[in-house]
Every structure is written in structure tokens, then in C-alpha cells.
Scaffold this motif. Structure first.
Motif, mmCIF file in Angstrom:
data_model
loop_
_atom_site.group_PDB
_atom_site.id
_atom_site.type_symbol
_atom_site.label_atom_id
_atom_site.label_comp_id
_atom_site.label_asym_id
_atom_site.label_seq_id
_atom_site.Cartn_x
_atom_site.Cartn_y
_atom_site.Cartn_z
ATOM 1 N N ASN A 17 0.772 -0.884 -0.241
ATOM 2 C CA ASN A 17 0.465 0.178 -0.140
ATOM 3 C C ASN A 17 0.575 1.349 -0.041
ATOM 4 N N GLY A 18 2.293 0.846 0.002
ATOM 5 C CA GLY A 18 3.022 2.828 -0.441
ATOM 6 C C GLY A 18 3.031 2.849 -2.065
ATOM 7 N N SER A 19 4.309 3.473 -2.072
ATOM 8 C CA SER A 19 3.731 4.580 -2.883
ATOM 9 C C SER A 19 5.669 5.117 -3.462
ATOM 10 N N VAL A 20 5.439 4.889 -4.853
ATOM 11 C CA VAL A 20 7.344 4.618 -5.800
ATOM 12 C C VAL A 20 6.425 6.085 -7.286
ATOM 13 N N ALA A 21 7.970 6.743 -7.330
ATOM 14 C CA ALA A 21 7.608 7.390 -7.849
ATOM 15 C C ALA A 21 7.697 6.782 -9.826
ATOM 16 N N ALA A 22 7.345 7.341 -10.880
ATOM 17 C CA ALA A 22 7.021 6.311 -11.568
ATOM 18 C C ALA A 22 8.369 6.461 -12.313
ATOM 19 N N GLY A 23 8.229 5.487 -13.552
ATOM 20 C CA GLY A 23 9.841 5.112 -13.815
ATOM 21 C C GLY A 23 10.367 3.887 -13.852
ATOM 22 N N HIS A 24 11.941 3.773 -13.858
ATOM 23 C CA HIS A 24 12.163 2.489 -13.916
ATOM 24 C C HIS A 24 12.448 1.865 -11.996
#
Ligand SMILES: [Cu+2]
Length: 120
Positions: free
Chosen positions: A34-41
Motif C-alpha cells: 500500500n506504499g507509493s513510488v515515483a513513476a519511471g524505472h
């Protein structure tokens, strides 16, 4: 007869306890559940409590539109408790559907939901 039964019971109890400790249980991950990461690789890491057969485990990326993409697992002998992968992700909601084969031959499965936010 009585002794044999006792030995058999003790053996079963021992096997049961070994099974519990050898099952692959997800203990940590990147991204977090349920966490978040930034778009990209994006690097994906799933950590377990025991050694994993990396060659016969599976990671499936499920997007919000229900499309499924198998993820290649990067086998690494120095990280025997992990399933590692990486992929390019656009913003949206995703689930990593994992299937881990522990060295005791037991398969465990689970879903790891997370969000990808627009790159800053
Ligand atoms: Cu097991």
C-alpha cells in the motif's frame, strides 16, 4: 507398540515445526504494501523469512485495467531470501501477485498492492 506411536508422534510434531519455519512468508518489500513510488524505472524487492527457489518462483504485475505482465526475477545467490525485479511503471495503481517456492517445496502466494505517483 506404545513406544512406536510415541516416536511417530514426535516425528510428526518435528516435521510440523520444520514446515512452519521453512514456509516463505513475506517480511518486507520495496515498494511497501500500500506504499507509493515515483513513476519511471522501479526496482522491486520482495523479502522472505527463508530461502526462495528464485528460478521457480513467479512475479506477476497486475495493472488497474487488470492487464497482467510477468516480471523477470533477477536471481542472486547473495540474496537467497529475496525475489528481485525491475520494470518501467507509469502512474497508477498496481498489484504484484507473487508466488514463492520455499526450499521445503511449499508454495506461498500473496498480493502486494502499491501506487505509482507521477515523477517529480
Ligand atoms: Cu513449508
Amino acid at each position: 507398540m506404545q513406544l512406536n506411536r510415541r516416536v511417530a508422534f514426535a516425528t510428526l510434531a518435528l516435521l510440523a515445526s520444520l514446515n512452519v519455519s521453512a514456509h516463505a512468508i513475506l517480511t518486507d518489500s520495496t515498494p511497501k504494501a500500500n506504499g507509493s513510488v515515483a513513476a519511471g524505472h522501479v526496482a522491486l524487492t520482495l523479502k522472505y523469512n527463508s530461502k526462495i527457489d528464485q528460478g521457480r518462483s513467479r512475479l506477476l504485475l497486475v495493472a488497474a485495467d487488470k492487464s497482467e505482465t510477468p516480471l523477470a526475477i533477477t536471481a542472486s545467490a547473495d540474496k537467497p531470501n529475496e525475489l528481485d525485479s525491475a520494470t518501467d511503471l507509469k502512474p497508477g495503481a498496481y498489484v504484484i501477485r507473487w508466488q514463492a517456492l520455499a526450499l521445503d517445496g511449499h508454495i506461498t502466494r500473496g498480493d502486494l498492492p502499491f501506487n505509482v505517483t507521477p515523477a517529480p
